[in-house]
Motif scaffolding. Structure first.
Motif, PDB file in Angstrom:
ATOM      1  N   LEU A 182       7.428  42.813  26.628  1.00  0.00           N
ATOM      2  CA  LEU A 182       7.474  42.990  28.078  1.00  0.00           C
ATOM      3  C   LEU A 182       7.065  44.387  28.523  1.00  0.00           C
ATOM      4  O   LEU A 182       6.965  44.641  29.728  1.00  0.00           O
ATOM      5  CB  LEU A 182       8.881  42.692  28.596  1.00  0.00           C
ATOM      6  N   SER A 183       6.830  45.299  27.591  1.00  0.00           N
ATOM      7  CA  SER A 183       6.440  46.660  27.961  1.00  0.00           C
ATOM      8  C   SER A 183       5.140  46.643  28.757  1.00  0.00           C
ATOM      9  O   SER A 183       4.222  45.858  28.484  1.00  0.00           O
ATOM     10  CB  SER A 183       6.268  47.523  26.704  1.00  0.00           C
ATOM     11  N   ALA A 184       5.081  47.530  29.742  1.00  0.00           N
ATOM     12  CA  ALA A 184       3.921  47.546  30.640  1.00  0.00           C
ATOM     13  C   ALA A 184       2.616  47.741  29.890  1.00  0.00           C
ATOM     14  O   ALA A 184       1.605  47.092  30.188  1.00  0.00           O
ATOM     15  CB  ALA A 184       4.103  48.644  31.692  1.00  0.00           C
ATOM     16  N   SER A 185       2.609  48.626  28.888  1.00  0.00           N
ATOM     17  CA  SER A 185       1.368  48.868  28.142  1.00  0.00           C
ATOM     18  C   SER A 185       0.892  47.619  27.423  1.00  0.00           C
ATOM     19  O   SER A 185      -0.315  47.356  27.347  1.00  0.00           O
ATOM     20  CB  SER A 185       1.573  49.990  27.118  1.00  0.00           C
ATOM     21  N   ILE A 186       1.824  46.840  26.877  1.00  0.00           N
ATOM     22  CA  ILE A 186       1.436  45.615  26.191  1.00  0.00           C
ATOM     23  C   ILE A 186       0.912  44.597  27.186  1.00  0.00           C
ATOM     24  O   ILE A 186      -0.150  43.987  26.989  1.00  0.00           O
ATOM     25  CB  ILE A 186       2.626  45.032  25.406  1.00  0.00           C
ATOM     26  N   GLN A 187       1.622  44.394  28.280  1.00  0.00           N
ATOM     27  CA  GLN A 187       1.229  43.369  29.242  1.00  0.00           C
ATOM     28  C   GLN A 187      -0.080  43.702  29.939  1.00  0.00           C
ATOM     29  O   GLN A 187      -0.916  42.827  30.146  1.00  0.00           O
ATOM     30  CB  GLN A 187       2.351  43.168  30.266  1.00  0.00           C
ATOM     31  N   TRP A 188      -0.291  44.971  30.303  1.00  0.00           N
ATOM     32  CA  TRP A 188      -1.515  45.322  31.022  1.00  0.00           C
ATOM     33  C   TRP A 188      -2.714  45.479  30.105  1.00  0.00           C
ATOM     34  O   TRP A 188      -3.852  45.491  30.564  1.00  0.00           O
ATOM     35  CB  TRP A 188      -1.296  46.583  31.852  1.00  0.00           C
ATOM     36  N   TRP A 189      -2.482  45.604  28.794  1.00  0.00           N
ATOM     37  CA  TRP A 189      -3.586  45.659  27.834  1.00  0.00           C
ATOM     38  C   TRP A 189      -3.665  44.374  27.019  1.00  0.00           C
ATOM     39  O   TRP A 189      -4.413  44.300  26.035  1.00  0.00           O
ATOM     40  CB  TRP A 189      -3.421  46.862  26.895  1.00  0.00           C
ATOM     41  N   PHE A 190      -2.923  43.367  27.428  1.00  0.00           N
ATOM     42  CA  PHE A 190      -2.823  42.140  26.648  1.00  0.00           C
ATOM     43  C   PHE A 190      -4.126  41.351  26.631  1.00  0.00           C
ATOM     44  O   PHE A 190      -4.385  40.585  25.703  1.00  0.00           O
ATOM     45  CB  PHE A 190      -1.701  41.266  27.222  1.00  0.00           C
ATOM     46  N   SER A 191      -4.944  41.515  27.650  1.00  0.00           N
ATOM     47  CA  SER A 191      -6.133  40.673  27.784  1.00  0.00           C
ATOM     48  C   SER A 191      -7.231  41.051  26.807  1.00  0.00           C
ATOM     49  O   SER A 191      -8.160  40.275  26.591  1.00  0.00           O
ATOM     50  CB  SER A 191      -6.678  40.758  29.214  1.00  0.00           C
ATOM     51  N   VAL A 192      -7.156  42.241  26.222  1.00  0.00           N
ATOM     52  CA  VAL A 192      -8.172  42.616  25.239  1.00  0.00           C
ATOM     53  C   VAL A 192      -7.597  42.382  23.836  1.00  0.00           C
ATOM     54  O   VAL A 192      -6.860  41.434  23.619  1.00  0.00           O
ATOM     55  CB  VAL A 192      -8.646  44.067  25.466  1.00  0.00           C
ATOM     56  N   PHE A 193      -7.913  43.221  22.885  1.00  0.00           N
ATOM     57  CA  PHE A 193      -7.579  42.945  21.484  1.00  0.00           C
ATOM     58  C   PHE A 193      -6.260  43.583  21.049  1.00  0.00           C
ATOM     59  O   PHE A 193      -5.926  43.558  19.867  1.00  0.00           O
ATOM     60  CB  PHE A 193      -8.693  43.489  20.586  1.00  0.00           C
ATOM     61  N   THR A 194      -5.486  44.134  21.984  1.00  0.00           N
ATOM     62  CA  THR A 194      -4.279  44.864  21.603  1.00  0.00           C
ATOM     63  C   THR A 194      -3.308  43.995  20.830  1.00  0.00           C
ATOM     64  O   THR A 194      -2.762  44.401  19.794  1.00  0.00           O
ATOM     65  CB  THR A 194      -3.587  45.422  22.857  1.00  0.00           C
ATOM     66  N   MET A 494      25.109  45.453  26.550  1.00  0.00           N
ATOM     67  CA  MET A 494      24.708  46.092  27.808  1.00  0.00           C
ATOM     68  C   MET A 494      23.358  46.777  27.661  1.00  0.00           C
ATOM     69  O   MET A 494      22.533  46.744  28.579  1.00  0.00           O
ATOM     70  CB  MET A 494      25.770  47.091  28.252  1.00  0.00           C
ATOM     71  N   PHE A 495      23.120  47.406  26.504  1.00  0.00           N
ATOM     72  CA  PHE A 495      21.816  48.028  26.290  1.00  0.00           C
ATOM     73  C   PHE A 495      20.717  46.977  26.323  1.00  0.00           C
ATOM     74  O   PHE A 495      19.681  47.159  26.990  1.00  0.00           O
ATOM     75  CB  PHE A 495      21.783  48.767  24.952  1.00  0.00           C
ATOM     76  N   SER A 496      20.918  45.877  25.609  1.00  0.00           N
ATOM     77  CA  SER A 496      19.899  44.825  25.553  1.00  0.00           C
ATOM     78  C   SER A 496      19.625  44.278  26.945  1.00  0.00           C
ATOM     79  O   SER A 496      18.465  44.101  27.351  1.00  0.00           O
ATOM     80  CB  SER A 496      20.359  43.701  24.625  1.00  0.00           C
ATOM     81  N   LEU A 497      20.674  44.016  27.694  1.00  0.00           N
ATOM     82  CA  LEU A 497      20.523  43.439  29.027  1.00  0.00           C
ATOM     83  C   LEU A 497      19.769  44.384  29.954  1.00  0.00           C
ATOM     84  O   LEU A 497      18.811  43.983  30.636  1.00  0.00           O
ATOM     85  CB  LEU A 497      21.903  43.115  29.608  1.00  0.00           C
ATOM     86  N   THR A 498      20.174  45.648  29.993  1.00  0.00           N
ATOM     87  CA  THR A 498      19.559  46.591  30.937  1.00  0.00           C
ATOM     88  C   THR A 498      18.129  46.938  30.555  1.00  0.00           C
ATOM     89  O   THR A 498      17.261  47.026  31.426  1.00  0.00           O
ATOM     90  CB  THR A 498      20.399  47.878  31.037  1.00  0.00           C
ATOM     91  N   ILE A 499      17.842  47.119  29.257  1.00  0.00           N
ATOM     92  CA  ILE A 499      16.479  47.505  28.874  1.00  0.00           C
ATOM     93  C   ILE A 499      15.509  46.357  29.111  1.00  0.00           C
ATOM     94  O   ILE A 499      14.360  46.565  29.528  1.00  0.00           O
ATOM     95  CB  ILE A 499      16.418  48.002  27.409  1.00  0.00           C
ATOM     96  N   LEU A 500      15.960  45.104  28.887  1.00  0.00           N
ATOM     97  CA  LEU A 500      15.059  43.964  29.083  1.00  0.00           C
ATOM     98  C   LEU A 500      14.826  43.687  30.562  1.00  0.00           C
ATOM     99  O   LEU A 500      13.700  43.388  30.969  1.00  0.00           O
ATOM    100  CB  LEU A 500      15.617  42.729  28.383  1.00  0.00           C
ATOM    101  N   ILE A 501      15.877  43.804  31.365  1.00  0.00           N
ATOM    102  CA  ILE A 501      15.691  43.606  32.814  1.00  0.00           C
ATOM    103  C   ILE A 501      14.811  44.708  33.379  1.00  0.00           C
ATOM    104  O   ILE A 501      13.873  44.457  34.145  1.00  0.00           O
ATOM    105  CB  ILE A 501      17.055  43.571  33.530  1.00  0.00           C
ATOM    106  N   THR A 502      15.108  45.943  33.001  1.00  0.00           N
ATOM    107  CA  THR A 502      14.337  47.081  33.514  1.00  0.00           C
ATOM    108  C   THR A 502      12.876  47.001  33.095  1.00  0.00           C
ATOM    109  O   THR A 502      11.970  47.285  33.887  1.00  0.00           O
ATOM    110  CB  THR A 502      14.949  48.402  32.997  1.00  0.00           C
ATOM    111  N   THR A 503      12.642  46.599  31.857  1.00  0.00           N
ATOM    112  CA  THR A 503      11.261  46.515  31.362  1.00  0.00           C
ATOM    113  C   THR A 503      10.515  45.337  31.954  1.00  0.00           C
ATOM    114  O   THR A 503       9.346  45.455  32.351  1.00  0.00           O
ATOM    115  CB  THR A 503      11.263  46.401  29.822  1.00  0.00           C
ATOM    116  N   GLY A 504      11.190  44.185  32.031  1.00  0.00           N
ATOM    117  CA  GLY A 504      10.475  42.962  32.375  1.00  0.00           C
ATOM    118  C   GLY A 504      10.380  42.632  33.836  1.00  0.00           C
ATOM    119  O   GLY A 504       9.573  41.780  34.217  1.00  0.00           O
TER     120      GLY A 504
END
Length: 685
Positions: A182-194, A494-504
């Motif tokens: 869900l990281s922004a770099s992965i999602q926004w570069w997902f369309s190429v070969f990343t 709590m870490f898992s919940l907050t990091i995934l919501i914040t990231t995704g």
């Protein structure tokens, strides 16, 4: 009497025990159910021809009132993803149209398909699992296979890697996997070969560990096969700016794991067999790349001799502190929702770097004489070294000797982001005893993070005051200070919940969900171009007006001399530029846009650089130079003035899409259209 759920659980655990080994991945019922779910979703995507492409962007650039459906199910196609919808997808269809050749003059002037991460009928495709679907299924399901491979292959490979490194902490591994995905770099570069590059990287590491650590010869042999296949796949991505720093990350990961207590001793068992299979892997990779280089040599030399990107040399240090920590801003939101100095949504995307907190905590453990994992040490060293490269750079001689000169500071952020997530998950798995957690340290550090993010907010205000508002910056500081506290106090849930919501929250629908490829294959302009190309298969085309028409027409199989070309056709352009005045403009990977010259213009040909990968060519369609070069046909994104172009005669018009097809009046019909060919206009098999 046992319940069905208990029976299934026990059966999966028994099966998992047979394929698991101590110190490696434990395939318990949770892992097997998770992998089974991913496989089922993969098959579901394939069945319903689902993809995550921005191909629907063509509905804007090539409108068609008669098109039945765009295929869009959820989300919105992104104009920023032009590397995919404007280049890769039309290239793919063009390759399919011609039978996946290694030479396709519409894509470049050499054996360009070999280096374009596009399917090609070549022995190297055996080492590229992402392309297998194109040779098994029809074009649309092959497209779906490719996208599903990227999604589920990335999730599968990274989750297994984290299981290996976190001592099989399933929920932590799942958190880290979703965080990466869900990281922004992965999602926004997902369309190429990343994605496929990272999949290959993760599988290479896992298989290498199994070759060195497994106690079973069949497992070692199978892991060696995976190591050979995915090593070649990784190399064949051919994008050193990502691959060089990722290769260093692989070394630091391997060193950190093998230096753990008892790991090196396991290598000694079956050591001769391990040496033999590793030699076999090395020979396989060497022979494969040797034969591949033989076929791709001219293309490699051509791209290396270009002005862009061939002559690019980097010494790092081009990223400032505002950009370095931009993951904490949770931008971009969409194609237009990003700070303008960052250029576009993809360049604005970044990871949330939590590795500095881990380094601080590890340093505190060291001071208190508490044990840290060797992985924490090795990954911390990598994170520091690559950060130095990103922020300050190195002398050019060091950059060249280390091969980092092939990378850039901006592209090294991806390996750092992967390292940061792995390091954070390893840290969370490194110490389980709650009484070892110092709440005061966690609170104090979180407070420090809050203060630092407030200062960072002032930098962001100077960077783009209109975009970054005070209330938003304050909210970010509060959110990430809370995440810091949950991390350092090991509040796992709590870490898992907050990091995934914040990231995704802003990335979950960056990639639209679509079905089929109707956005290209069902358009009348595609069908018309397909028919014309079938009737005149030896025609050479130029497309005038805009920077999208030429590339769209390539998908029909037309031999279009302009548009996006991986390697420039220097012979073609030098014939137009007889004085060699513009070679620095056209000797590059780029999108050539042809435009009509003004009447009585002197010179009759002029080149101008629009962007580093886009340039314009001003020349009259009826120029004798184009006729001498064998240009027989033209497509326009507007209706040309026929009096100004007396050499042309109209062939077809697609009014919905504003496309006009013309031919030279003296052209000869080279191959009559077979009466049955009209039935294949929309052929997708």
């Amino acid at each position: 009497m046992s319940s069905p759920a208990s029976v299934i659980k026990d059966s999966l655990n028994r099966f998992g025990e047979r394929i698991s080994e101590d110190g490696l991945i434990r395939f318990d019922y949770r892992v097997l159910l998770f992998l089974g779910l991913l496989l089922a979703l993969f098959v579901l995507c394939l069945t319903f021809r689902i993809n995550f492409s921005s191909i629907g962007q063509w509905d804007y650039y090539m409108p068609d009132e008669h098109q039945e459906s765009s295929g869009l199910l959820l989300g919105f196609p992104k104009v920023t993803r032009s590397d995919e919808w404007l280049r890769n997808t039309p290239y793919l269809i063009s390759q399919h149209r011609h039978g996946f050749p290694i030479i396709n003059d519409s894509l470049g002037s050499h054996n360009d398909p070999l280096l374009l991460n596009t399917p090609v009928r070549h022995f190297s495709t055996f080492f590229k699992p992402q392309d297998w679907g194109y040779f098994i299924f029809d074009i649309e399901r092959g497209f779906s296979f490719y996208w599903a491979y990227k999604v589920f292959g990335l999730i599968t490979s990274f989750s297994l890697l984290l299981l290996l490194l976190t001592r099989n902490r399933f929920w932590l591994s799942l958190t880290g996997t979703l965080w990466l995905y869900l990281s922004a770099s992965i999602q926004w570069w997902f369309s190429v070969f990343t994605a496929e590059m990272l999949i290959a990287f993760f599988v290479v590491f896992i298989s290498l560990v199994y070759v060195l650590q497994s106690e079973r010869k069949p497992t070692i042999a199978f892991s060696a096969l995976l190591l050979a296949v995915f090593s070649v796949d990784f190399i064949l991505i051919f994008y050193p700016p990502f691959e060089i720093p990722l290769s260093y990350l692989l070394l630091f990961l391997l060193a950190g794991l093998l230096l753990q207590r008892g790991r090196l001793g396991r290598v000694k068992e079956h050591w001769l067999f391990r040496v033999v299979v590793l030699c076999g892997v090395a020979i396989t990779i060497s022979l494969t790349m040797g034969y591949f280089y033989r076929d791709a040599e001219s293309t490699i030399k051509a791209i290396a001799a270009t002005v862009y990107p061939g002559t690019r040399v980097s010494s790092g240090g081009s990223v400032n502190i505002t950009e370095y920590f931009s993951g904490f801003t949770l931008v971009p939101y969409d194609d237009n929702g990003f700070p303008r100095p960052w250029g576009n949504a993809s360049e604005a995307s970044n990871f949330i770097f939590l590795f500095p907190l881990v380094i601080v905590a590890a340093a505190r453990n060291l001071y208190l004489k508490r044990r840290n994992s060797t992985l924490i040490y090795s990954l911390s060293v990598f994170a520091i070294l690559i950060s130095v490269w990103i922020l300050w750079g190195t002398p050019l001689i060091i950059a060249k000797l280390s091969l980092m000169s092939f990378s850039t500071a901006e592209r090294a952020i991806l390996p750092l982001g992967v390292c940061s997530i792995i390091l954070t998950m390893v840290f969370l798995s490194n110490e389980d005893r709650a009484d070892r957690v110092d709440r005061r340290f966690a609170v104090a550090t979180a407070a420090g993070v809050f203060i630092l993010l407030i200062f960072y907010g002032f930098l962001l205000k100077d960077f783009d005051a209109a975009f970054f508002r005070y209330r938003y910056l304050l909210l970010l500081a509060l959110v990430f200070s809370a995440i810091s506290y949950f991390l350092l106090s090991r509040r796992y849930a709590m870490f898992s919940l907050t990091i995934l919501i914040t990231t995704g929250v802003f990335t979950i629908l960056v990639n639209p969900i679509s079905t089929g490829m109707d956005a290209i294959l069902d358009k009348q302009v595609y069908k018309t171009a397909y028919a014309i190309e079938s009737e005149y298969p030896d025609s050479r085309w130029l497309a005038y007006g805009g920077n999208t028409l030429a590339t769209f027409l390539k998908s029909s199989g037309m031999h279009v001399m302009n548009g996006i070309m991986y390697t420039p056709d220097l012979e073609f352009h030098r014939a137009l530029d007889s004085q060699g005045e513009y070679e620095d403009i056209y000797n590059r990977y780029g999108n050539s846009v042809f435009m009509e010259a003004a009447e009585d213009r002197d010179p009759d040909v002029e080149y101008s650089l629009i962007f580093r990968d886009t340039y314009a060519v001003l020349i009259d369609p009826c120029s004798p130079k184009l006729e001498e070069l064998g240009i027989t046909n033209f497509a326009f994104s507007y209706r040309p003035i026929e009096e100004k172009n007396p050499c042309l005669e109209l062939m077809q018009v697609v009014e919905d899409s504003n496309v006009w097809f013309y031919g030279r009046k003296d052209r000869r019909k080279t191959s009559p259209m077979d009466s049955s060919s009209t039935g294949s206009w929309g052929n997708r098999d």
